[in-house]
Motif scaffolding. Sequence first.
Motif, PDB file in Angstrom:
ATOM      1  N   LEU A  88       0.836  -1.211   0.000  1.00 45.32           N
ATOM      2  CA  LEU A  88       0.000   0.000   0.000  1.00 45.32           C
ATOM      3  C   LEU A  88       0.872   1.263   0.000  1.00 45.32           C
ATOM      4  CD1 LEU A  88      -2.847  -0.999   2.525  1.00 45.32           C
ATOM      5  CD2 LEU A  88      -2.946  -1.018   0.025  1.00 45.32           C
ATOM      6  N   VAL A  89       1.920   1.262   0.844  1.00 47.39           N
ATOM      7  CA  VAL A  89       2.766   2.462   0.929  1.00 47.39           C
ATOM      8  C   VAL A  89       3.545   2.649  -0.380  1.00 47.39           C
ATOM      9  CG1 VAL A  89       4.691   3.543   2.170  1.00 47.39           C
ATOM     10  CG2 VAL A  89       2.854   2.413   3.452  1.00 47.39           C
ATOM     11  N   MET A  90       3.967   1.532  -1.006  1.00 50.17           N
ATOM     12  CA  MET A  90       4.678   1.660  -2.297  1.00 50.17           C
ATOM     13  C   MET A  90       3.739   2.232  -3.367  1.00 50.17           C
ATOM     14  SD  MET A  90       7.433   1.569  -3.927  1.00 50.17           S
ATOM     15  CE  MET A  90       8.646   0.686  -2.969  1.00 50.17           C
ATOM     16  N   ALA A  91       2.451   1.854  -3.310  1.00 52.83           N
ATOM     17  CA  ALA A  91       1.493   2.430  -4.270  1.00 52.83           C
ATOM     18  C   ALA A  91       1.437   3.949  -4.091  1.00 52.83           C
ATOM     19  CB  ALA A  91       0.108   1.810  -4.085  1.00 52.83           C
TER      20      ALA A  91
ATOM     21  N   GLY B 260     -10.432   4.328  -7.916  1.00 56.72           N
ATOM     22  CA  GLY B 260      -9.821   4.928  -6.730  1.00 56.72           C
ATOM     23  C   GLY B 260      -9.500   6.404  -6.972  1.00 56.72           C
ATOM     24  N   LYS B 261      -9.228   6.763  -8.220  1.00 51.87           N
ATOM     25  CA  LYS B 261      -8.926   8.179  -8.505  1.00 51.87           C
ATOM     26  C   LYS B 261     -10.215   9.000  -8.448  1.00 51.87           C
ATOM     27  CE  LYS B 261      -4.523   7.381 -10.465  1.00 51.87           C
ATOM     28  NZ  LYS B 261      -3.718   6.828 -11.520  1.00 51.87           N
ATOM     29  N   VAL B 262     -11.344   8.357  -8.793  1.00 58.45           N
ATOM     30  CA  VAL B 262     -12.633   9.045  -8.628  1.00 58.45           C
ATOM     31  C   VAL B 262     -12.865   9.250  -7.121  1.00 58.45           C
ATOM     32  CG1 VAL B 262     -15.105   9.002  -9.155  1.00 58.45           C
ATOM     33  CG2 VAL B 262     -13.486   7.869 -10.705  1.00 58.45           C
TER      34      VAL B 262
ATOM     35  N   SER C 239      -4.786   6.078  -5.250  1.00 61.80           N
ATOM     36  CA  SER C 239      -6.017   5.292  -5.380  1.00 61.80           C
ATOM     37  C   SER C 239      -5.833   3.872  -4.841  1.00 61.80           C
ATOM     38  CB  SER C 239      -6.414   5.217  -6.851  1.00 61.80           C
ATOM     39  OG  SER C 239      -5.316   4.751  -7.628  1.00 61.80           O
ATOM     40  N   HIS C 240      -4.600   3.355  -4.857  1.00 64.42           N
ATOM     41  CA  HIS C 240      -4.341   1.972  -4.438  1.00 64.42           C
ATOM     42  C   HIS C 240      -3.398   1.907  -3.249  1.00 64.42           C
ATOM     43  CE1 HIS C 240      -6.502   1.401  -8.022  1.00 64.42           C
ATOM     44  NE2 HIS C 240      -6.625   0.123  -7.737  1.00 64.42           N
ATOM     45  N   GLY C 241      -3.307   3.030  -2.526  1.00 59.12           N
ATOM     46  CA  GLY C 241      -2.434   3.104  -1.370  1.00 59.12           C
ATOM     47  C   GLY C 241      -3.211   2.980  -0.068  1.00 59.12           C
ATOM     48  N   VAL C 242      -2.736   3.684   0.956  1.00 60.51           N
ATOM     49  CA  VAL C 242      -3.300   3.532   2.300  1.00 60.51           C
ATOM     50  C   VAL C 242      -4.757   3.993   2.386  1.00 60.51           C
ATOM     51  CG1 VAL C 242      -1.051   3.637   3.437  1.00 60.51           C
ATOM     52  CG2 VAL C 242      -2.330   5.764   3.042  1.00 60.51           C
TER      53      VAL C 242
ATOM     54  N   GLY D 140      -4.692  -5.023  -5.309  1.00 61.06           N
ATOM     55  CA  GLY D 140      -4.002  -3.725  -5.236  1.00 61.06           C
ATOM     56  C   GLY D 140      -3.423  -3.313  -6.580  1.00 61.06           C
ATOM     57  N   ARG D 141      -2.203  -2.800  -6.539  1.00 63.83           N
ATOM     58  CA  ARG D 141      -1.533  -2.301  -7.755  1.00 63.83           C
ATOM     59  C   ARG D 141      -0.927  -3.501  -8.474  1.00 63.83           C
ATOM     60  NH1 ARG D 141       3.237   0.011  -9.659  1.00 63.83           N
ATOM     61  NH2 ARG D 141       4.375  -0.966  -7.971  1.00 63.83           N
ATOM     62  N   ILE D 142      -1.456  -3.851  -9.629  1.00 61.22           N
ATOM     63  CA  ILE D 142      -1.050  -5.087 -10.315  1.00 61.22           C
ATOM     64  C   ILE D 142       0.423  -5.020 -10.738  1.00 61.22           C
ATOM     65  CG2 ILE D 142      -1.594  -6.651 -12.232  1.00 61.22           C
ATOM     66  CD1 ILE D 142      -3.789  -6.350  -9.996  1.00 61.22           C
TER      67      ILE D 142
END
Length: 353
Positions: free
Chosen positions: A35-38, A188-190, A45-48, A120-122
Amino acid sequence: MTMTMDAADLRRFVTTLFERTGATTDVAAEVADHLVMANLKGHDSHGVGMIPAYVANIRAGHLDVQAHGRLARDSGAVLLVDGEMGFGQMIGREATDLALDRVRSTGVVCVGVRNCHHLGRIGTYGELCGRAGYVSVHFVNVVGHAPQVSPFGGRDRRMTTNPFCCVVPREGHEPLVLDMATSAIALGKVRVAYMKGDSVPEGALVDHEGRPTTDPAVMYREPFGALGPFGGHKGYGLAVMCELLGGALAGEWTAQPGRPRVGTIVNHMLMFVLDPAAFGGLEGFRSEVEAMTEFLHSTTPAVGHDRVRVPGEPELETLALRSREGIPIDDNTWAGIRRAAGLAGLAESEIPV
Ligand code: NAD
């Protein structure tokens, strides 16, 4: 208002939070790192910001913090991993490790990953392959809740943001990473725009009557609108293939209405890992990748652009910046994380202000 958090502090806090939900330290740290790397790579959008949804799904019994990937089928170059509804970050990591172990002897491996909570972030899994010198291709569908994305030419919701990812290794450099939602923008950006009170770019959303809008509230307040596919009929076509390859083939669970929609996030992924050496001309492949990358980089920038990048470079630039300056988190998102931390059992004193 936006605060700034140091990545290491955030990682420690998120690890503790998931430990309190009953996850082992290894699992909690894997999820926290992901999550933190996202966030570090610019994908808030794909983080914490996903933590409140994860804690809600744990409390509702939709996410099993103890589960690990189970190898359900092994026929050499085809593997099937059942995530048993565990943390996608852990299952995705375990499935990728299995694929990397196998591809060394088979040259190509195809892994179906089914029944995991949010992966998460693929790009995380593709980057593991790319850094080990392999090519990877990922088709993913998203189910477990009502669809949010309309097909090209339609205004009703029929799918979700079905990500596609493809990674190509480079020698001595980070791999090229194409990692994207097939919706006009990631959902997630929305959410991030809604939390900040911002609008979203034109062309991404329609309201409940199918009229274009930039107001993210149409995704969160009735009457609901829909998020459209990226790139018109072509992006829509890719989203359908993610649904069918990730969902129907790997997961046996698509967004069609006969399947459960209980308000959680389930990902299914079909992942191909290829050893460039198996095609014979490893040196030729490497030198073509470098020459082509250089050719792309040498493009004269168009008006309004500073330079031409290859896929994956914007994330590396944001990683460098946020590693130096910290991760920005807006107040609404942080308030949601604080509430989730309380529900997970953390005392006020354990939650950074
Ligand atoms: P994005 O639009 O920010 O980027 C998409 C791709 O374009 C990236 O590979 C990026 O490196 C590349 N790119 C961006 N700007 C570029 C430029 N100027 N030049 C060259 N390349 C450029 O990403 P997105 O569609 O918002 O997706 C964000 C994340 O959401 C992804 O990591 C994806 O895996 C994730 N996601 C996950 C799920 C899930 O269910 N697990 C669903 C949807 C999306």
